[in-house]
Design a protein around this motif. Structure first.
Motif, PDB file in Angstrom:
ATOM      1  N   ASN A 340       0.833  -1.205   0.000  1.00 25.14           N
ATOM      2  CA  ASN A 340       0.000   0.000   0.000  1.00 25.14           C
ATOM      3  C   ASN A 340       0.865   1.252   0.000  1.00 25.14           C
ATOM      4  O   ASN A 340       0.576   2.235  -0.688  1.00 25.14           O
ATOM      5  CB  ASN A 340      -0.913   0.013   1.225  1.00 25.14           C
ATOM      6  N   SER A 341       1.921   1.222   0.799  1.00 19.86           N
ATOM      7  CA  SER A 341       2.840   2.365   0.879  1.00 19.86           C
ATOM      8  C   SER A 341       3.434   2.671  -0.487  1.00 19.86           C
ATOM      9  O   SER A 341       3.462   3.829  -0.922  1.00 19.86           O
ATOM     10  CB  SER A 341       3.960   2.053   1.878  1.00 19.86           C
ATOM     11  N   ARG A 342       3.906   1.649  -1.172  1.00 18.92           N
ATOM     12  CA  ARG A 342       4.521   1.860  -2.492  1.00 18.92           C
ATOM     13  C   ARG A 342       3.509   2.462  -3.464  1.00 18.92           C
ATOM     14  O   ARG A 342       3.828   3.379  -4.234  1.00 18.92           O
ATOM     15  CB  ARG A 342       5.071   0.549  -3.052  1.00 18.92           C
ATOM     16  N   THR A 343       2.291   1.942  -3.441  1.00 21.15           N
ATOM     17  CA  THR A 343       1.258   2.436  -4.349  1.00 21.15           C
ATOM     18  C   THR A 343       0.944   3.908  -4.079  1.00 21.15           C
ATOM     19  O   THR A 343       0.859   4.724  -5.001  1.00 21.15           O
ATOM     20  CB  THR A 343      -0.023   1.592  -4.221  1.00 21.15           C
ATOM     21  N   GLU A 344       0.765   4.257  -2.805  1.00 17.19           N
ATOM     22  CA  GLU A 344       0.424   5.635  -2.450  1.00 17.19           C
ATOM     23  C   GLU A 344       1.545   6.601  -2.817  1.00 17.19           C
ATOM     24  O   GLU A 344       1.300   7.683  -3.362  1.00 17.19           O
ATOM     25  CB  GLU A 344       0.123   5.726  -0.956  1.00 17.19           C
ATOM     26  N   LEU A 345       2.772   6.239  -2.537  1.00 22.52           N
ATOM     27  CA  LEU A 345       3.895   7.130  -2.833  1.00 22.52           C
ATOM     28  C   LEU A 345       4.128   7.243  -4.339  1.00 22.52           C
ATOM     29  O   LEU A 345       4.455   8.318  -4.844  1.00 22.52           O
ATOM     30  CB  LEU A 345       5.160   6.637  -2.129  1.00 22.52           C
ATOM     31  N   LEU A 346       3.955   6.139  -5.041  1.00 22.44           N
ATOM     32  CA  LEU A 346       4.125   6.179  -6.492  1.00 22.44           C
ATOM     33  C   LEU A 346       3.060   7.069  -7.115  1.00 22.44           C
ATOM     34  O   LEU A 346       3.332   7.848  -8.041  1.00 22.44           O
ATOM     35  CB  LEU A 346       4.043   4.758  -7.062  1.00 22.44           C
ATOM     36  N   ARG A 347       1.843   6.987  -6.617  1.00 25.87           N
ATOM     37  CA  ARG A 347       0.749   7.796  -7.140  1.00 25.87           C
ATOM     38  C   ARG A 347       1.013   9.291  -6.908  1.00 25.87           C
ATOM     39  O   ARG A 347       0.662  10.131  -7.734  1.00 25.87           O
ATOM     40  CB  ARG A 347      -0.565   7.390  -6.475  1.00 25.87           C
ATOM     41  N   ALA A 348       1.629   9.611  -5.764  1.00 22.38           N
ATOM     42  CA  ALA A 348       1.844  11.014  -5.403  1.00 22.38           C
ATOM     43  C   ALA A 348       3.149  11.587  -5.936  1.00 22.38           C
ATOM     44  O   ALA A 348       3.378  12.800  -5.859  1.00 22.38           O
ATOM     45  CB  ALA A 348       1.811  11.162  -3.884  1.00 22.38           C
TER      46      ALA A 348
END
Length: 492
Positions: A340-348
């Motif tokens: 989840n962390s990777r997805t959120e940071l990649l999105r931002a």
């Protein structure tokens, strides 16, 4: 020496990459300090709930000459891939215990320690003479008699030193300077369920106090400042707190916490200190938790060097990451949280903007308070499973948490074995294609951190803070738009 080995490791990693073509806490019952000067590493029966093995006796570390330690300069900011453990102040204050810990660090892949400087009660744990307000309010409660000696000894073994500073949970200064505390409409000081007062996040004078304490840590030789409880209180009754418009200036919870983090980070990084923040793991992908505590994962990550999500499996309720009992599946739980962390940071992520290194907190205690069937005994095996999940999620750093400062060292590699593992990981990652957002997830928030039922269950953290009609319009709007998530006991 660890420093020399790190240089060799870096060279090996570079060669591997070329060849391949290329992120608290237990509940209150487990939080009490367990190390006394008289008893060494003794624990009470209640504290044995931590279920951790006691450190084995090791040879005492050699005496270290009293050489001066100067404040860092910006050119000295040399990052370290941290593999650390938390040490409470009472534990650090026992010299023979620290000697045994240092011996175990020398024997394993560990290379860092987190030490309490400003604790959960707002007290400074060693004689800090160079901060006027500390002396004015008599904030010092000495638990570590010779902090300079401790730092010198750790540095002589190549150990990276992190100062833990508890931020907005500061009952001591809230009593000494009540104008900085949270207040109710009648002017009285708000108190949480334990009777503790909290600081008003909008008071910039308090920000400067935190910066001054952090600077003193840097002057003593700490490499990094880690801020904990850098969030709004969520205890029952918090909705009755009133804020002065002259303080808020139209800023909401998320805005002011992000501003506070950036303010302190800018000042401390300019003096050569690294800055990290502990955050709830449940804010990752959860707008309701973000709104409740004021911690925005991606905004905070833009302002600091390291972001440390507290993703203890015991802190997640049934249904999170599709797991019936998350505490019983530490690998899957840690992996789910960090994906989840990777997805959120990649999105931002935006061109030209940096993001913090993710260094998660991992669980080194047994959560027997969850009840039969909901937990397992944590040990060397579960320690290694969690660490492996960190690596499999694409991250490299981690810190273990045990309130009693007892760890399962058998679950850690030797430094040599860890270096070989790092090379294998680098080779494997270099062969992977460029990372992109999952096609089915693009433009949508990650919903893996959701309950297994369709019931509208408030996060327990909010459920204990708000009741029925006390829910704010903004919270209701978020719930209606995003759906509820379930988290477990807010014990850190």
């Amino acid at each position: 020496m660890k420093v020399t080995r790190r240089i060799i490791t870096c060279m090996l990693l570079c060669l591997a990459a070329l060849a391949a073509g290329c992120a608290r806490y237990e509940p209150a019952a487990l939080q009490s300090e367990t190390i006394s000067p008289e008893a060494g590493n003794g624990r009470t029966a209640e504290q044995n709930n931590d279920a951790a093995q006691s450190p084995e006796t090791g040879a005492a570390a050699e005496a270290v000459p009293e050489t001066p330690i100067s404040l860092h300069s910006e050119t000295e900011r040399e990052p370290v891939k941290v593999k650390g453990i938390y040490l409470g102040a009472n534990a650090v204050g026992v010299s023979d215990f620290m000697d045994r810990v240092i011996t175990r660090i020398d024997e394993t892949e560990l290379n860092a320690v987190v030490i309490d400087v400003k604790d959960d009660y707002g007290r400074i744990t060693y004689a800090m003479d160079d901060v006027p307000l500390v002396n004015e309010i008599a904030a010092v409660e000495v638990k570590i008699g010779d902090m300079p000696g401790v730092i010198r000894k750790l540095k002589s073994h190549g150990i990276y030193c992190i100062a833990r500073i508890v931020a907005l949970k500061d009952p001591y200064i809230a009593e000494k300077k009540p104008e900085w505390a949270l207040h109710l409409a009648d002017g009285s000081v708000f108190r949480d369920g334990k009777g503790d007062a909290w600081v008003n996040p909008y008071k910039q004078e308090y920000w400067d106090y935190l910066v001054d304490v952090a600077r003193a840590c840097g002057a003593l030789g700490f490499d990094e400042i880690q801020f904990d409880y850098i969030r709004f209180c969520t205890e029952r009754g918090i909705d009755a707190v009133v804020y002065d418009a002259a303080d808020t200036k139209g800023r909401d919870k998320i805005s002011i916490i992000s501003e506070l983090v950036a303010y302190m980070s800018d000042k401390l990084r300019a003096e050569g200190l690294f800055v990290s923040c502990d955050v709830f793991g449940t804010i990752i992908g959860s707008p309701i938790d973000t709104q409740s505590v004021g911690q925005d994962y991606t905004q905070m990550a833009e302002a600091i060097d390291y972001i440390c999500p507290m993703i203890y499996p015991s802190h997640y309720a049934s249904g999170n990451f599709g797991l019936e009992h998350p505490d019983t599946e530490p690998y899957a739980c840690i992996l789910g949280a960090l994906e989840n962390s990777r997805t959120e940071l990649l999105r931002a992520a935006e061109d030209g903007k940096t993001q913090a290194v993710v260094r998660p907190w991992l669980q080194s205690f047994t959560a027997s308070y969850l009840g039969a069937g909901n937990y397992i005994e944590y040990n060397a095996e579960t320690t290694r499973e969690q660490i492996q999940a960190v690596y499999d999620a694409g991250y490299d750093e981690w810190i273990l948490w045990s309130a009693s400062a007892n760890y399962y060292y058998d679950g850690l590699l030797t430094e040599e074995a860890a270096e070989e593992e790092s090379v294998r990981i680098a080779e494997s990652r270099a062969a992977l294609p460029p990372e992109t957002l999952p096609e089915t997830d693009a433009g949508e928030r990650n919903t893996d951190n959701a309950p297994s039922t369709d019931e509208d269950v408030l996060p327990q953290e909010l459920e204990s803070a708000l009741s029925g009609d006390d829910l704010s319009e903004s919270d209701i709007a978020i719930l209606e738009q995003e759906g509820a998530v379930v988290i477990s006991d807010d014990s850190r």
